[in-house]
Design a protein around this motif. Structure first.
Motif, PDB file in Angstrom:
ATOM      1  N   GLN A 258      29.602  22.073  11.550  1.00  0.00           N
ATOM      2  CA  GLN A 258      28.717  20.981  11.934  1.00  0.00           C
ATOM      3  C   GLN A 258      27.283  21.501  12.014  1.00  0.00           C
ATOM      4  OE1 GLN A 258      29.887  17.949  12.305  1.00  0.00           O
ATOM      5  NE2 GLN A 258      28.060  16.881  13.051  1.00  0.00           N
ATOM      6  N   VAL A 259      26.366  20.799  11.383  1.00  0.00           N
ATOM      7  CA  VAL A 259      24.960  21.169  11.392  1.00  0.00           C
ATOM      8  C   VAL A 259      24.166  20.009  11.975  1.00  0.00           C
ATOM      9  CG1 VAL A 259      22.969  21.849  10.020  1.00  0.00           C
ATOM     10  CG2 VAL A 259      25.264  22.606   9.344  1.00  0.00           C
ATOM     11  N   SER A 260      23.374  20.279  12.971  1.00  0.00           N
ATOM     12  CA  SER A 260      22.474  19.279  13.530  1.00  0.00           C
ATOM     13  C   SER A 260      21.074  19.523  12.998  1.00  0.00           C
ATOM     14  CB  SER A 260      22.470  19.357  15.062  1.00  0.00           C
ATOM     15  OG  SER A 260      23.739  19.062  15.582  1.00  0.00           O
ATOM     16  N   LEU A 261      20.377  18.437  12.695  1.00  0.00           N
ATOM     17  CA  LEU A 261      19.028  18.522  12.142  1.00  0.00           C
ATOM     18  C   LEU A 261      18.093  17.645  12.965  1.00  0.00           C
ATOM     19  CD1 LEU A 261      20.077  18.001   8.408  1.00  0.00           C
ATOM     20  CD2 LEU A 261      19.547  20.189   9.501  1.00  0.00           C
ATOM     21  N   VAL A 262      16.920  18.167  13.261  1.00  0.00           N
ATOM     22  CA  VAL A 262      15.937  17.408  14.031  1.00  0.00           C
ATOM     23  C   VAL A 262      14.598  17.483  13.317  1.00  0.00           C
ATOM     24  CG1 VAL A 262      14.724  17.146  16.210  1.00  0.00           C
ATOM     25  CG2 VAL A 262      17.123  17.881  16.198  1.00  0.00           C
ATOM     26  N   GLU A 263      14.080  16.313  12.932  1.00  0.00           N
ATOM     27  CA  GLU A 263      12.791  16.256  12.260  1.00  0.00           C
ATOM     28  C   GLU A 263      11.664  16.082  13.270  1.00  0.00           C
ATOM     29  OE1 GLU A 263      15.638  13.703   9.638  1.00  0.00           O
ATOM     30  OE2 GLU A 263      15.167  13.964  11.765  1.00  0.00           O
ATOM     31  N   SER A 264      10.493  16.542  12.886  1.00  0.00           N
ATOM     32  CA  SER A 264       9.292  16.326  13.693  1.00  0.00           C
ATOM     33  C   SER A 264       8.088  16.352  12.763  1.00  0.00           C
ATOM     34  CB  SER A 264       9.165  17.402  14.771  1.00  0.00           C
ATOM     35  OG  SER A 264       9.045  18.678  14.195  1.00  0.00           O
ATOM     36  N   GLY A 265       6.969  15.842  13.268  1.00  0.00           N
ATOM     37  CA  GLY A 265       5.721  15.951  12.523  1.00  0.00           C
ATOM     38  C   GLY A 265       5.234  14.690  11.866  1.00  0.00           C
ATOM     39  N   GLY A 266       5.980  13.602  11.962  1.00  0.00           N
ATOM     40  CA  GLY A 266       5.511  12.373  11.358  1.00  0.00           C
ATOM     41  C   GLY A 266       4.306  11.821  12.096  1.00  0.00           C
ATOM     42  N   GLY A 267       3.726  10.770  11.537  1.00  0.00           N
ATOM     43  CA  GLY A 267       2.573  10.156  12.182  1.00  0.00           C
ATOM     44  C   GLY A 267       1.843   9.249  11.226  1.00  0.00           C
ATOM     45  N   SER A 268       0.609   8.906  11.603  1.00  0.00           N
ATOM     46  CA  SER A 268      -0.209   8.023  10.789  1.00  0.00           C
ATOM     47  C   SER A 268      -1.414   8.776  10.265  1.00  0.00           C
ATOM     48  CB  SER A 268      -0.681   6.829  11.632  1.00  0.00           C
ATOM     49  OG  SER A 268       0.413   6.059  12.068  1.00  0.00           O
ATOM     50  N   VAL A 269      -1.765   8.501   9.020  1.00  0.00           N
ATOM     51  CA  VAL A 269      -2.886   9.187   8.390  1.00  0.00           C
ATOM     52  C   VAL A 269      -3.500   8.253   7.355  1.00  0.00           C
ATOM     53  CG1 VAL A 269      -1.466  10.238   6.582  1.00  0.00           C
ATOM     54  CG2 VAL A 269      -3.558  11.383   7.335  1.00  0.00           C
ATOM     55  N   GLN A 270      -4.751   8.471   7.050  1.00  0.00           N
ATOM     56  CA  GLN A 270      -5.395   7.684   6.011  1.00  0.00           C
ATOM     57  C   GLN A 270      -5.064   8.263   4.645  1.00  0.00           C
ATOM     58  OE1 GLN A 270      -9.610   7.414   7.022  1.00  0.00           O
ATOM     59  NE2 GLN A 270      -9.227   5.383   7.892  1.00  0.00           N
ATOM     60  N   ALA A 271      -5.181   7.427   3.644  1.00  0.00           N
ATOM     61  CA  ALA A 271      -4.933   7.865   2.272  1.00  0.00           C
ATOM     62  C   ALA A 271      -5.811   9.069   1.945  1.00  0.00           C
ATOM     63  CB  ALA A 271      -5.201   6.728   1.298  1.00  0.00           C
ATOM     64  N   GLY A 272      -5.202  10.030   1.261  1.00  0.00           N
ATOM     65  CA  GLY A 272      -5.907  11.262   0.941  1.00  0.00           C
ATOM     66  C   GLY A 272      -5.708  12.364   1.957  1.00  0.00           C
ATOM     67  N   GLY A 273      -5.140  12.006   3.097  1.00  0.00           N
ATOM     68  CA  GLY A 273      -4.922  12.984   4.160  1.00  0.00           C
ATOM     69  C   GLY A 273      -3.636  13.764   3.984  1.00  0.00           C
ATOM     70  N   SER A 274      -3.329  14.583   4.992  1.00  0.00           N
ATOM     71  CA  SER A 274      -2.161  15.468   4.931  1.00  0.00           C
ATOM     72  C   SER A 274      -1.341  15.364   6.209  1.00  0.00           C
ATOM     73  CB  SER A 274      -2.617  16.927   4.755  1.00  0.00           C
ATOM     74  OG  SER A 274      -3.327  17.102   3.560  1.00  0.00           O
ATOM     75  N   LEU A 275      -0.050  15.623   6.054  1.00  0.00           N
ATOM     76  CA  LEU A 275       0.865  15.744   7.175  1.00  0.00           C
ATOM     77  C   LEU A 275       1.873  16.828   6.850  1.00  0.00           C
ATOM     78  CD1 LEU A 275       1.750  12.058   8.203  1.00  0.00           C
ATOM     79  CD2 LEU A 275       0.535  13.731   9.607  1.00  0.00           C
ATOM     80  N   SER A 276       2.408  17.439   7.891  1.00  0.00           N
ATOM     81  CA  SER A 276       3.450  18.434   7.704  1.00  0.00           C
ATOM     82  C   SER A 276       4.658  18.043   8.536  1.00  0.00           C
ATOM     83  CB  SER A 276       2.952  19.819   8.130  1.00  0.00           C
ATOM     84  OG  SER A 276       3.953  20.790   7.915  1.00  0.00           O
TER      85      SER A 276
END
Length: 126
Positions: free
Chosen positions: A1-19
């Protein structure tokens, strides 16, 4: 069994970056393939990128090539997705997924993945 947890989402303007980050409950070196998928309401979940944790081979959807980079840090049990030059069309819920088979066959087929995270929202405004 593998558990996965995502983080780092959000809001950004076009042309921007997220990780985005995906933290696994076990050493990612032992996982065959880790992928990032995204989904908008009313549409199928689509594969964005995948990585073979043991060797580092990467795979990308045509729509994100040159803009997104998937990477892994096996010691930290983490797979990351660096997203640059974001577009409004990148707006979606992003999911991390894992399977024990390698990535070379059907990495973008959501049905082949066994383990899924809960998702993190990415919103890109124009």
């Amino acid at each position: 069994q593998v558990s996965l947890v995502e983080s780092g989402g959000g809001s950004v303007q076009a042309g921007g970056s997220l990780s985005l980050s995906c933290l696994a409950s076990q050493d990612t070196y032992g996982i065959g393939c880790v992928g990032w998928f995204r989904q908008v309401p009313g549409k199928e979940r689509e594969g964005v990128a995948a990585i073979l944790p043991s060797g580092g081979t990467t795979y990308y959807a045509d729509s994100v090539k040159g803009r997104f980079t998937i990477s892994r840090d096996n010691a930290k049990k983490t797979v990351s997705l660096q997203m640059n030059t974001l577009k409004p069309d990148d707006t979606a819920m992003y999911y991390c997924a894992a399977r024990m088979g390698g990535c070379w066959s059907g990495w973008g087929d959501r049905r082949s993945y066994t383990y899924w995270g809960q998702g993190t929202q990415v919103t890109v405004s124009s």
